[in-house]
Design a protein around this motif. Structure first.
Motif, short mmCIF file in Angstrom:
data_model
loop_
_atom_site.label_atom_id
_atom_site.label_comp_id
_atom_site.label_asym_id
_atom_site.label_seq_id
_atom_site.Cartn_x
_atom_site.Cartn_y
_atom_site.Cartn_z
N PHE A 232 117.94 -12.69 -19.59
CA PHE A 232 117.99 -11.27 -19.25
C PHE A 232 116.91 -10.89 -18.24
O PHE A 232 117.14 -10.15 -17.29
CB PHE A 232 117.83 -10.45 -20.54
N VAL A 233 115.74 -11.46 -18.44
CA VAL A 233 114.57 -11.07 -17.65
C VAL A 233 114.58 -11.65 -16.23
O VAL A 233 114.14 -11.01 -15.28
CB VAL A 233 113.28 -11.49 -18.41
N LYS A 234 115.16 -12.87 -16.10
CA LYS A 234 115.07 -13.60 -14.83
C LYS A 234 115.52 -12.78 -13.60
O LYS A 234 114.75 -12.63 -12.65
CB LYS A 234 115.87 -14.91 -14.94
N PRO A 235 116.74 -12.23 -13.59
CA PRO A 235 117.16 -11.47 -12.41
C PRO A 235 116.28 -10.24 -12.15
O PRO A 235 116.07 -9.88 -10.99
CB PRO A 235 118.59 -11.04 -12.72
N ILE A 236 115.76 -9.63 -13.22
CA ILE A 236 114.89 -8.46 -13.02
C ILE A 236 113.61 -8.88 -12.31
O ILE A 236 113.19 -8.26 -11.33
CB ILE A 236 114.54 -7.78 -14.37
N GLN A 237 113.04 -9.98 -12.79
CA GLN A 237 111.78 -10.45 -12.18
C GLN A 237 111.98 -10.82 -10.72
O GLN A 237 111.14 -10.50 -9.87
CB GLN A 237 111.27 -11.67 -12.94
N CYS A 302 118.81 -0.73 -13.81
CA CYS A 302 120.13 -0.08 -13.80
C CYS A 302 121.08 -0.72 -12.80
O CYS A 302 122.29 -0.74 -13.01
CB CYS A 302 119.99 1.41 -13.48
N LEU A 303 120.54 -1.24 -11.70
CA LEU A 303 121.40 -1.89 -10.72
C LEU A 303 121.90 -3.24 -11.22
O LEU A 303 122.99 -3.68 -10.88
CB LEU A 303 120.65 -2.07 -9.39
N LEU A 304 121.09 -3.89 -12.03
CA LEU A 304 121.45 -5.23 -12.49
C LEU A 304 122.32 -5.22 -13.75
O LEU A 304 123.11 -6.12 -13.97
CB LEU A 304 120.17 -6.04 -12.77
N TYR A 305 122.14 -4.22 -14.59
CA TYR A 305 122.84 -4.21 -15.88
C TYR A 305 123.49 -2.86 -16.16
O TYR A 305 123.08 -1.84 -15.62
CB TYR A 305 121.86 -4.52 -17.02
N GLN A 306 124.50 -2.90 -17.03
CA GLN A 306 125.05 -1.66 -17.55
C GLN A 306 124.00 -1.10 -18.50
O GLN A 306 123.47 -1.82 -19.33
CB GLN A 306 126.33 -1.92 -18.36
N THR A 307 123.70 0.19 -18.37
CA THR A 307 122.72 0.76 -19.29
C THR A 307 123.38 1.87 -20.08
O THR A 307 124.46 2.34 -19.73
CB THR A 307 121.50 1.34 -18.54
N ASN A 308 122.71 2.26 -21.14
CA ASN A 308 123.24 3.31 -22.00
C ASN A 308 122.37 4.56 -21.88
O ASN A 308 121.32 4.65 -22.50
CB ASN A 308 123.26 2.81 -23.45
N PRO A 309 122.81 5.53 -21.06
CA PRO A 309 121.98 6.72 -20.79
C PRO A 309 121.61 7.47 -22.05
O PRO A 309 120.57 8.14 -22.11
CB PRO A 309 122.89 7.61 -19.93
N LYS A 310 122.44 7.34 -23.11
CA LYS A 310 122.13 8.03 -24.36
C LYS A 310 120.82 7.53 -24.97
O LYS A 310 120.19 8.23 -25.75
CB LYS A 310 123.26 7.78 -25.37
N ALA A 331 119.67 -1.71 -21.96
CA ALA A 331 120.66 -2.34 -21.10
C ALA A 331 121.46 -3.39 -21.87
O ALA A 331 120.97 -4.00 -22.82
CB ALA A 331 119.96 -3.00 -19.92
N MET A 332 122.70 -3.60 -21.44
CA MET A 332 123.57 -4.58 -22.09
C MET A 332 123.38 -5.94 -21.43
O MET A 332 123.62 -6.09 -20.23
CB MET A 332 125.02 -4.10 -21.95
N SER A 333 122.95 -6.92 -22.20
CA SER A 333 122.74 -8.25 -21.62
C SER A 333 124.08 -8.94 -21.42
O SER A 333 125.10 -8.51 -21.96
CB SER A 333 121.88 -9.09 -22.56
N LYS A 334 124.06 -10.02 -20.65
CA LYS A 334 125.29 -10.78 -20.41
C LYS A 334 125.85 -11.35 -21.71
O LYS A 334 127.03 -11.65 -21.82
CB LYS A 334 125.01 -11.93 -19.43
N ALA A 335 124.99 -11.51 -22.71
CA ALA A 335 125.44 -12.06 -23.99
C ALA A 335 126.00 -10.98 -24.91
O ALA A 335 126.33 -11.23 -26.06
CB ALA A 335 124.27 -12.79 -24.66
N GLY A 336 126.10 -9.76 -24.41
CA GLY A 336 126.70 -8.69 -25.22
C GLY A 336 125.76 -8.07 -26.23
O GLY A 336 126.19 -7.48 -27.21
N LYS A 337 124.45 -8.24 -26.00
CA LYS A 337 123.48 -7.61 -26.91
C LYS A 337 122.69 -6.56 -26.15
O LYS A 337 122.32 -6.78 -25.00
CB LYS A 337 122.51 -8.66 -27.46
N TRP A 338 122.40 -5.45 -26.81
CA TRP A 338 121.56 -4.43 -26.19
C TRP A 338 120.12 -4.92 -26.14
O TRP A 338 119.63 -5.50 -27.11
CB TRP A 338 121.60 -3.14 -26.99
#
Ligand code: MN
Length: 698
Positions: A232-237, A302-310, A331-338
């Motif tokens: 999850f962290v790699k693309p952000i970094q 937000c650009l890299l992942y779907q986020t939950n504004p709520k 944010a929703m990780s590629k593995a389907g976990k928040w």
């Protein structure tokens, strides 16, 4: 584990601990201050000489450890360290408060006086009838200097870290007191790290079964979690570096206590908690650039992942009452976990970890400045802290600060269990989503699990919901679905089916009739309220007609053991006895909130309690069942409970609404093991989704 004293080794260890303390303090003290600390250390060591802790270790280990917590974990300075070293001297040795005043001055003497008086209150069993609210007031009035509270918290933290060597009844009393008094203080002061450590330690003693179960699950899933976070962290970094932002990443899992709270509150399983994952980006920057960098990092996420504004939290422009500042995005990780992402500067991070002490950059070298200036700064800090400690609605403030970004949205987006996102018109229901995913899913949809809770087909979906569609081969589209679906696709598919398959419709109708007949055999309540009732209320209702079940023990033949009806322990549960009168002991689960409150107030009335082996009395307990209704369901439940398990049912309440079935079953059962067996057997019944023991309210 027994401790064998060896004075020579011990003396070496004392010196080593003292040196360690000095090295942490070195950069923020001058020669004079270090002399004062040495004086306090020498005095404390001599005063406690020959005295040992319950563990067998020399007593002086404790004040040194408390002093260490004060400077290392709370950012406090010389005065606090001196007081921490001396905190038990007046209480436990021949030295008087006046001796302290002569040797260390008024400030130190006043703080030690406060600490000693609180110690009197806490440790003296004669005063154990003090009401919680009164205790809080006395505590505050003893703490004219807020350092009294901070040092007291450090003292308690060290006692919790070393609680293992105390006898079990003492452990329970101290643990209860901690969660009742000290945790709220740590929370109000913004000492997050210390607060969650105290909570975890308290839970280890009040609720060992759940504590060790969750700890074991955390260990099992550790590797998986680490891999997920790394992915999850790699693309952000990478993106941060490309944008010239240097931030340190750390990931921290939720504390065991907070996971447990979530399991109880949301009525979910360990695997269903979706915010166990949290990463933190901490950057160093001048104060006036902090917000800008926070929002830059936010945008990258937000650009890299779907986020939950709520679940966005803006504590930047709206800090919490205790000074906490941070920007949170989920944010929703590629593995389907928040994954919760916390974004903040180094300065904000210090405040978050160490509370107000860091916020006010309160350093005690200021004591060398003119008295008046020093007093002003100290005063303003004290005032702010007291305001927070005294305000009853600190939490209400936090609530107001929540930002609602999702107002006015015409679309909702929801997630599948695998983390895929679907966009639907606002107002869409479970059926709309089912058809959006696949016509087959829509045609056979009987409901869904939304954020792991069972909901009916007409449930309106909200932004960020994670939805798992549940189907049954026997299910077919219904005319009434047309009344609530929002999407053209769902409407069209339902109409198509109804036109071409009228025979199927008739079959479904007749099935419904026979189910209705079956249900009338049981008391049927069609209301929301039943599933919301606490065990308290249910038991009250159930037991009003008949007397309590008593448990007898050979040792206390004359004394009545009464099963507490707030938590209703059954054999196998961790229990504690609580003497309410000369001949009556109430037995609670050790984790019951009522028991914790009682134990913290009347620690001297705690009676060690164990279930007698092989006893054959059954206790009233309750379970809650939910799933999707179908023909024959009730009969199968009754079969399992009475024929298969041979249990005595006290009552059964069933509620069916929009095909979602929920029931409360009160029954007499011998042990936790029998209850677990029953729950497992019931879970195997087709279309039953969830079976759980009814717990107390959290
Ligand atoms: Mn102490």
């Amino acid at each position: 584990m027994s401790y064998i004293p060896d004075e020579e080794l011990e003396n070496k260890e004392i010196v080593r601990k003292y040196r360690e303390l000095l090295s942490v303090l070195y950069h923020k003290t001058n020669d004079e201050q270090r002399k004062l600390i040495r004086k306090a250390f020498v005095l404390a060591t001599n005063a406690h000489n020959g005295v040992r802790r319950k563990s067998g270790e020399p007593y002086i280990y404790h004040p040194i450890a408390v002093a260490m917590i004060c400077c290392k974990e709370m950012n406090l300075g010389t005065t606090s360290v001196v007081c921490a070293l001396l905190h038990d001297v007046v209480e436990d040795t021949d030295y008087t408060l006046e001796d302290m005043r002569d040797m260390f001055g008024d400030t130190v003497a006043e703080i030690i006086d406060g600490l000693t008086k609180i110690e009197d209150l806490v440790l003296d069993d004669r005063s154990s009838s003090i009401q919680a609210e009164n205790f809080r007031k006395i505590f505050l009035s003893m703490s004219k200097d807020v350092r009294v509270i901070l040092i007291k918290l450090a003292d308690r933290l060290h006692n919790m870290r070393t609680l293992e060597s105390m006898p079990p009844e003492k452990q329970l009393k101290i643990a209860s007191e901690t969660s009742y008094f000290y945790v709220p203080f740590a929370h109000r002061l913004g000492l997050y790290t210390i607060k969650s450590e105290l909570e975890d330690y308290a839970m280890r003693y009040t609720d060992p079964t759940d504590y060790y179960a969750i700890a074991a699950r955390m260990k099992e899933t550790e590797e998986e979690r680490t891999a997920l976070i790394a992915d999850f962290v790699k693309p952000i970094q990478e993106s941060l570096e490309a944008n010239g932002i240097h931030a340190e990443v750390s990931s921290r899992t939720k504390s065991i206590y907070s996971i447990h709270q979530k399991i109880l509150r949301k009525k979910v399983n360990f695997d269903d908690i979706y915010d166990i994952f949290a990463v933190r980006f901490v950057f160093d920057s001048p104060v006036d650039e902090e917000f800008e960098i926070c929002w830059k990092i936010y945008k990258i996420v937000c650009l890299l992942y779907q986020t939950n504004p709520k679940r966005d939290r803006n504590f930047l422009t709206h800090p919490k009452a205790n000074g906490y500042q941070s920007l949170h995005v989920t944010a929703m990780s590629k593995a389907g976990k928040w994954v919760e992402v916390q974004i903040r500067s180094k300065r904000m991070d210090e405040i978050a970890e160490k509370g107000l002490a860091a916020h006010y950059k309160y350093k005690e070298e200021d004591e060398t400045r003119p008295d008046s200036e020093m007093d002003d700064r100290l005063e303003s800090w004290l005032r702010k802290t007291r305001e927070i400690l005294n305000s009853k609605d600190a939490d209400a403030l936090d609530f107001l600060n929540e930002v609602k970004l999702n107002l006015g949205l015409k679309e909702v987006y929801v997630f599948t269990p695998k983390g895929d996102m679907k966009t639907l018109p606002a107002g869409s229901t479970v059926i709309d989503l089912a058809y959006a995913l696949h016509t087959n899913l829509g045609d056979h949809c009987i409901g869904a699990k939304v954020n792991y809770n069972i909901v009916p087909v007409d449930k309106v979906l909200e932004n960020g919901d994670q939805v798992e569609i549940i189907t049954s081969k026997k299910q077919t589209p219904k005319t009434e679905w047309l009344e609530f679906v929002r999407t053209p696709k769902a409407r069209r598919s339902i109409r198509d089916f109804l036109r071409s398959a009228q025979v199927g419709n008739i079959t479904a109708e007749s099935g419904k009739k026979s189910k209705n007949r079956e249900l009338t055999l049981f008391k049927r309540k069609v209301s929301e309220e039943i599933s919301n009732k606490s065990l308290d209320e249910l038991i009250d209702e159930q037991l009003n007609a008949t007397p309590n079940v008593f448990m007898l023990d050979e040792k206390y033949d004359i004394i009545k053991y009464v099963i507490a009806d707030c938590c209703n322990p059954i054999p196998g549960d961790q229990v504690v006895g609580f003497q309410v009168s000369d001949d009556k002991i109430v037995v609670h689960q050790t984790s019951c909130p009522h028991a914790i409150e009682q134990m913290s107030k009347f620690g001297n009335r705690i009676i060690k309690t164990k279930w007698r082996k092989g006893q054959n009395i059954a206790f009233l307990s309750g379970i809650r069942i939910s799933g999707f209704d179908r023909k024959g369901m009730i009969k199968e439940i009754i079969d399992v409970v009475s024929s298969q398990m041979g249990l005595n049912i006290r009552s059964l309440n069933i509620e069916t609404k929009n095909n979602v079935f929920s029931g409360t079953l009160m029954l007499y059962i011998q042990s936790v093991r029998a209850l677990t067996n029953l729950i497992q057997s019931l879970e195997k019944i087709d279309q039953i989704e969830k079976v759980e023991r009814i717990g107390y309210d959290v």
